[in-house]
Design a protein around this motif. Structure first.
Motif, PDB file in Angstrom:
ATOM      1  N   VAL A  18      72.444  52.901  67.328  1.00 33.23           N
ATOM      2  CA  VAL A  18      72.150  51.487  67.494  1.00 33.23           C
ATOM      3  C   VAL A  18      70.648  51.273  67.376  1.00 33.23           C
ATOM      4  O   VAL A  18      69.863  52.015  67.960  1.00 33.23           O
ATOM      5  CB  VAL A  18      72.629  50.956  68.868  1.00 33.23           C
ATOM      6  CG1 VAL A  18      72.332  49.466  68.992  1.00 33.23           C
ATOM      7  CG2 VAL A  18      74.114  51.203  69.050  1.00 33.23           C
ATOM      8  N   GLU A  19      70.247  50.272  66.611  1.00 34.19           N
ATOM      9  CA  GLU A  19      68.838  49.912  66.494  1.00 34.19           C
ATOM     10  C   GLU A  19      68.696  48.402  66.620  1.00 34.19           C
ATOM     11  O   GLU A  19      69.547  47.662  66.135  1.00 34.19           O
ATOM     12  CB  GLU A  19      68.270  50.337  65.132  1.00 34.19           C
ATOM     13  CG  GLU A  19      68.176  51.821  64.933  1.00 34.19           C
ATOM     14  CD  GLU A  19      67.631  52.122  63.549  1.00 34.19           C
ATOM     15  OE1 GLU A  19      66.454  51.798  63.285  1.00 34.19           O
ATOM     16  OE2 GLU A  19      68.399  52.645  62.725  1.00 34.19           O
ATOM     17  N   TYR A  20      67.633  47.967  67.255  1.00 34.41           N
ATOM     18  CA  TYR A  20      67.312  46.546  67.329  1.00 34.41           C
ATOM     19  C   TYR A  20      65.967  46.348  66.631  1.00 34.41           C
ATOM     20  O   TYR A  20      64.911  46.487  67.237  1.00 34.41           O
ATOM     21  CB  TYR A  20      67.273  46.079  68.788  1.00 34.41           C
ATOM     22  CG  TYR A  20      68.621  46.176  69.473  1.00 34.41           C
ATOM     23  CD1 TYR A  20      69.635  45.276  69.162  1.00 34.41           C
ATOM     24  CD2 TYR A  20      68.881  47.175  70.399  1.00 34.41           C
ATOM     25  CE1 TYR A  20      70.874  45.373  69.767  1.00 34.41           C
ATOM     26  CE2 TYR A  20      70.125  47.278  71.012  1.00 34.41           C
ATOM     27  CZ  TYR A  20      71.120  46.363  70.691  1.00 34.41           C
ATOM     28  OH  TYR A  20      72.348  46.459  71.293  1.00 34.41           O
ATOM     29  N   LEU A  21      66.042  46.078  65.345  1.00 35.50           N
ATOM     30  CA  LEU A  21      64.841  45.984  64.536  1.00 35.50           C
ATOM     31  C   LEU A  21      64.255  44.585  64.563  1.00 35.50           C
ATOM     32  O   LEU A  21      64.958  43.598  64.765  1.00 35.50           O
ATOM     33  CB  LEU A  21      65.158  46.349  63.083  1.00 35.50           C
ATOM     34  CG  LEU A  21      65.705  47.751  62.825  1.00 35.50           C
ATOM     35  CD1 LEU A  21      65.988  47.919  61.341  1.00 35.50           C
ATOM     36  CD2 LEU A  21      64.720  48.800  63.299  1.00 35.50           C
ATOM     37  N   ASN A  22      62.965  44.516  64.324  1.00 34.98           N
ATOM     38  CA  ASN A  22      62.286  43.241  64.102  1.00 34.98           C
ATOM     39  C   ASN A  22      61.268  43.494  63.003  1.00 34.98           C
ATOM     40  O   ASN A  22      60.276  44.198  63.234  1.00 34.98           O
ATOM     41  CB  ASN A  22      61.606  42.746  65.381  1.00 34.98           C
ATOM     42  CG  ASN A  22      60.950  41.385  65.188  1.00 34.98           C
ATOM     43  OD1 ASN A  22      60.958  40.822  64.090  1.00 34.98           O
ATOM     44  ND2 ASN A  22      60.381  40.836  66.247  1.00 34.98           N
ATOM     45  N   ASP A  23      61.530  42.971  61.807  1.00 31.59           N
ATOM     46  CA  ASP A  23      60.616  43.252  60.699  1.00 31.59           C
ATOM     47  C   ASP A  23      59.377  42.359  60.731  1.00 31.59           C
ATOM     48  O   ASP A  23      58.483  42.502  59.915  1.00 31.59           O
ATOM     49  CB  ASP A  23      61.326  43.148  59.349  1.00 31.59           C
ATOM     50  CG  ASP A  23      61.897  41.768  59.062  1.00 31.59           C
ATOM     51  OD1 ASP A  23      61.483  40.796  59.728  1.00 31.59           O
ATOM     52  OD2 ASP A  23      62.742  41.656  58.158  1.00 31.59           O
ATOM     53  N   HIS A  24      59.313  41.407  61.679  1.00 31.85           N
ATOM     54  CA  HIS A  24      58.141  40.556  61.905  1.00 31.85           C
ATOM     55  C   HIS A  24      57.751  39.733  60.670  1.00 31.85           C
ATOM     56  O   HIS A  24      56.598  39.356  60.513  1.00 31.85           O
ATOM     57  CB  HIS A  24      56.934  41.380  62.387  1.00 31.85           C
ATOM     58  CG  HIS A  24      57.084  41.868  63.801  1.00 31.85           C
ATOM     59  ND1 HIS A  24      57.675  43.070  64.106  1.00 31.85           N
ATOM     60  CD2 HIS A  24      56.745  41.318  64.975  1.00 31.85           C
ATOM     61  CE1 HIS A  24      57.687  43.241  65.407  1.00 31.85           C
ATOM     62  NE2 HIS A  24      57.128  42.191  65.967  1.00 31.85           N
ATOM     63  N   ILE A  25      58.731  39.455  59.814  1.00 32.07           N
ATOM     64  CA  ILE A  25      58.456  38.559  58.693  1.00 32.07           C
ATOM     65  C   ILE A  25      58.576  37.103  59.152  1.00 32.07           C
ATOM     66  O   ILE A  25      57.762  36.258  58.795  1.00 32.07           O
ATOM     67  CB  ILE A  25      59.414  38.850  57.521  1.00 32.07           C
ATOM     68  CG1 ILE A  25      59.131  40.240  56.959  1.00 32.07           C
ATOM     69  CG2 ILE A  25      59.265  37.800  56.426  1.00 32.07           C
ATOM     70  CD1 ILE A  25      60.045  40.651  55.827  1.00 32.07           C
ATOM     71  N   ASN A  26      59.587  36.843  59.964  1.00 35.10           N
ATOM     72  CA  ASN A  26      59.727  35.503  60.538  1.00 35.10           C
ATOM     73  C   ASN A  26      58.801  35.367  61.751  1.00 35.10           C
ATOM     74  O   ASN A  26      58.458  36.357  62.388  1.00 35.10           O
ATOM     75  CB  ASN A  26      61.182  35.255  60.968  1.00 35.10           C
ATOM     76  CG  ASN A  26      62.119  35.168  59.781  1.00 35.10           C
ATOM     77  OD1 ASN A  26      61.885  34.399  58.854  1.00 35.10           O
ATOM     78  ND2 ASN A  26      63.181  35.953  59.796  1.00 35.10           N
ATOM     79  N   PRO A  27      58.398  34.147  62.079  1.00 29.20           N
ATOM     80  CA  PRO A  27      57.525  33.949  63.241  1.00 29.20           C
ATOM     81  C   PRO A  27      58.165  34.485  64.515  1.00 29.20           C
ATOM     82  O   PRO A  27      59.344  34.242  64.785  1.00 29.20           O
ATOM     83  CB  PRO A  27      57.359  32.424  63.304  1.00 29.20           C
ATOM     84  CG  PRO A  27      57.599  31.952  61.911  1.00 29.20           C
ATOM     85  CD  PRO A  27      58.660  32.867  61.360  1.00 29.20           C
ATOM     86  N   SER A  28      57.407  35.239  65.284  1.00 28.00           N
ATOM     87  CA  SER A  28      57.874  35.703  66.597  1.00 28.00           C
ATOM     88  C   SER A  28      56.691  35.627  67.552  1.00 28.00           C
ATOM     89  O   SER A  28      55.581  36.023  67.205  1.00 28.00           O
ATOM     90  CB  SER A  28      58.427  37.127  66.522  1.00 28.00           C
ATOM     91  OG  SER A  28      57.477  38.028  66.023  1.00 28.00           O
ATOM     92  N   TYR A  29      56.950  35.107  68.730  1.00 24.80           N
ATOM     93  CA  TYR A  29      55.866  34.774  69.664  1.00 24.80           C
ATOM     94  C   TYR A  29      55.819  35.758  70.830  1.00 24.80           C
ATOM     95  O   TYR A  29      56.828  36.051  71.458  1.00 24.80           O
ATOM     96  CB  TYR A  29      56.048  33.341  70.175  1.00 24.80           C
ATOM     97  CG  TYR A  29      55.835  32.320  69.091  1.00 24.80           C
ATOM     98  CD1 TYR A  29      54.577  31.790  68.838  1.00 24.80           C
ATOM     99  CD2 TYR A  29      56.893  31.924  68.274  1.00 24.80           C
ATOM    100  CE1 TYR A  29      54.369  30.871  67.820  1.00 24.80           C
ATOM    101  CE2 TYR A  29      56.700  31.012  67.243  1.00 24.80           C
ATOM    102  CZ  TYR A  29      55.443  30.492  67.026  1.00 24.80           C
ATOM    103  OH  TYR A  29      55.242  29.593  66.005  1.00 24.80           O
ATOM    104  N   HIS A  30      54.623  36.269  71.075  1.00 25.71           N
ATOM    105  CA  HIS A  30      54.423  37.261  72.122  1.00 25.71           C
ATOM    106  C   HIS A  30      53.282  36.834  73.039  1.00 25.71           C
ATOM    107  O   HIS A  30      52.326  36.197  72.613  1.00 25.71           O
ATOM    108  CB  HIS A  30      54.095  38.620  71.507  1.00 25.71           C
ATOM    109  CG  HIS A  30      55.164  39.151  70.603  1.00 25.71           C
ATOM    110  ND1 HIS A  30      56.204  39.917  71.051  1.00 25.71           N
ATOM    111  CD2 HIS A  30      55.362  39.000  69.275  1.00 25.71           C
ATOM    112  CE1 HIS A  30      56.993  40.232  70.040  1.00 25.71           C
ATOM    113  NE2 HIS A  30      56.495  39.688  68.940  1.00 25.71           N
ATOM    114  N   GLN A  31      53.406  37.224  74.299  1.00 26.29           N
ATOM    115  CA  GLN A  31      52.363  36.921  75.269  1.00 26.29           C
ATOM    116  C   GLN A  31      51.253  37.956  75.183  1.00 26.29           C
ATOM    117  O   GLN A  31      51.472  39.071  74.692  1.00 26.29           O
ATOM    118  CB  GLN A  31      52.958  36.910  76.678  1.00 26.29           C
ATOM    119  CG  GLN A  31      53.436  38.291  77.121  1.00 26.29           C
ATOM    120  CD  GLN A  31      54.123  38.295  78.453  1.00 26.29           C
ATOM    121  OE1 GLN A  31      55.267  38.671  78.560  1.00 26.29           O
ATOM    122  NE2 GLN A  31      53.411  37.891  79.489  1.00 26.29           N
TER     123      GLN A  31
END
Length: 463
Positions: A18-31
């Motif tokens: 199982v993997e939970y990927l985020n390719d960070h192409i779409n906007p993603s907001y971090h603190q």
């Protein structure tokens, strides 16, 4: 997604189910993480409350670094960054420590902003800028931070414990539970992700005597072409970089290395071979020339392919030259093959994917969720969130969500309250289908559901 991830994609798939990927192409907001509570004038009593309910500590993992074990991976990272004293001795049971045993590492929380719910803001990660509080900004100076030197650090201005408006990219206050990305599906760009195989070489090789030899030659020729191209690009980049830094740009050119001998200036080899392709490249091998290239391009362009698998279509195969199976087969054995069928039989069996069966093996797609129907979800984790979102986008209703974790029971999940699995039998009229949101334990959970009297067959859906 980095080239390193692509390079080891096959090994990663072999290792993790199982993997939970985020390719960070779409906007993603971090603190902001490099943020001191003292710069915000948070008193000790309030700070202890915030620290002890930190979402990272409560939902993420402990960590091991070259300097020892840590109760929190952020604490481990800060210890590396600021040359701290190191962590606990790595020994059996170190991970069983309880919060009251974390005291000797809690000082790192003073330099971490992740527990500061409601006090800081978020920024789109695509901006590649780190927001840091004044105390951390001064500490970063002492580390010789490359990111600080590159100008990708925003020193946040704070007046009397309040962040100045001009230091925030926008008025997005961080609250635990807020989605850092608009939709679960946005973690992966459906068209532009680097995991899609956009480039490949097409070959047509007649089957029979000499098939394997010609395939060998084609593979080696393509590999040599890719190496030549990679070296040329790297040399040109090194020349341009040297020119920009007044480092004798005439010393080396793209043609200054001998392609026959392979000799490259010794002071350039590191820069050049550091730019080699992350993978050996892909080949589309067709049995006949008249197989429609455009149709194949469409098929390949909308799927993600494991570079370790051999993908079999109608009259063609698609594979990566860096596949472990191909290395295991070896060039000598390959040279004696007379057909693609021999290659398919020699490939690691579980890594032969027949594209004609792919749609049937896809357990769940958005268009398979029936609008207007009610779905129950077993599993209130990230996969459950994905199913809940898919159901909503498909016009269906999630009427129940269950989980065996006592920490989750009674909490809100979407529009419903998480319940224990036993509720499924008490409220059989509240749902039409049960979706099991667990990759590894699907069969186990399915057996438990059937033993409880939940109807099987099409009523239980895998994901």
């Amino acid at each position: 997604m980095s080239g390193t991830y692509r390079k080891y994609y096959e090994v990663i798939q072999d290792t993790f189910s199982v993997e939970y990927l985020n390719d960070h192409i779409n906007p993603s907001y971090h603190q902001p993480g490099l943020f001191s509570r003292k710069n915000l004038d948070i008193p000790d009593d309030e700070w202890k409350r915030l620290r002890d309910k930190c979402w990272i500590q409560n939902t993420w993992s402990a960590a091991i670094t070259p300097k020892g074990a840590f109760f929190c991976e952020i604490a481990g990272a800060l210890d590396m960054l600021f040359d701290g004293p190191g962590g606990w001795k790595i020994e059996p049971g170190w991970w069983k420590r309880k919060p009251e045993e974390f005291a000797d590492q809690l000082h790192w929380c003073e330099l971490c902003g992740f527990a500061l719910e409601g006090r800081t803001f978020t920024r789109d990660s695509q901006e590649e800028t780190d927001d840091v509080s004044p105390r951390l900004y001064e500490m970063l100076k002492g580390t010789g931070s490359p990111k600080l030197k590159s100008g990708h650090i925003n020193p946040v201005k704070i007046t009397d414990g309040v962040i100045d408006d001009d230091s925030k990219p926008e008025d997005r206050r961080f609250i635990v539970g807020d989605r850092y990305i608009a939709k679960y599906e946005d973690r992966f760009h459906e068209k532009n992700s680097s995991l899609f195989q956009m480039e490949y070489s097409e070959l047509v090789i007649a089957e029979g005597d000499g098939f394997g030899e010609r395939l060998n030659q084609a593979i080696n020729q393509k590999i040599n072409q890719e190496i030549t191209q990679a070296i040329t690009q790297a040399v040109n980049q090194a020349v341009n970089q040297a020119a920009g830094q007044d480092r004798n740009p005439g010393k080396m050119s793209a043609d200054s290395w001998d392609r026959d001998s392979g000799k490259i200036p010794s002071d350039s080899r590191g820069r050049i071979f550091g730019k080699m392709p992350a993978e050996a490249g892909w080949i589309l091998l067709k049995q006949k020339e008249d197989i429609a290239a455009d149709d194949l391009k469409t098929i390949i362009g909308k799927r993600i392919f494991n570079p370790g698998s051999l993908h079999v279509g109608d009259g063609w195969i698609f594979f990566c030259k860096g596949a472990l199976s191909l290395r295991s087969i070896g060039f000598d054995r390959l040279a004696h093959m007379k057909s693609t069928d021999e290659l398919v039989k020699a490939w690691q069996k579980e890594k032969v994917i027949r594209l004609s069966d792919m749609e049937e093996k896809t357990a769940l797609r958005r268009d398979s969720i029936q609008p207007g129907k009610r779905y129950a979800i077993w599993g209130a984790g990230m996969l459950g969130e994905f199913l809940e979102e898919m159901a909503g986008l498909s016009g269906a209703e999630v009427s129940m969500v269950c989980d065996k974790s006592e920490d989750k029971i009674g909490k809100t999940f979407g529009k419903v309250t998480i319940c224990a699995p036993g509720e499924f039998m008490k409220r059989p009229g509240d749902y039409d289908f049960l979706m099991i949101a667990h990759h590894l334990r699907f069969e186990e959970i399915e057996r438990e559901a059937l033993s409880m009297g939940i109807p099987g067959g099409e009523n239980i859906i895998a994901i």
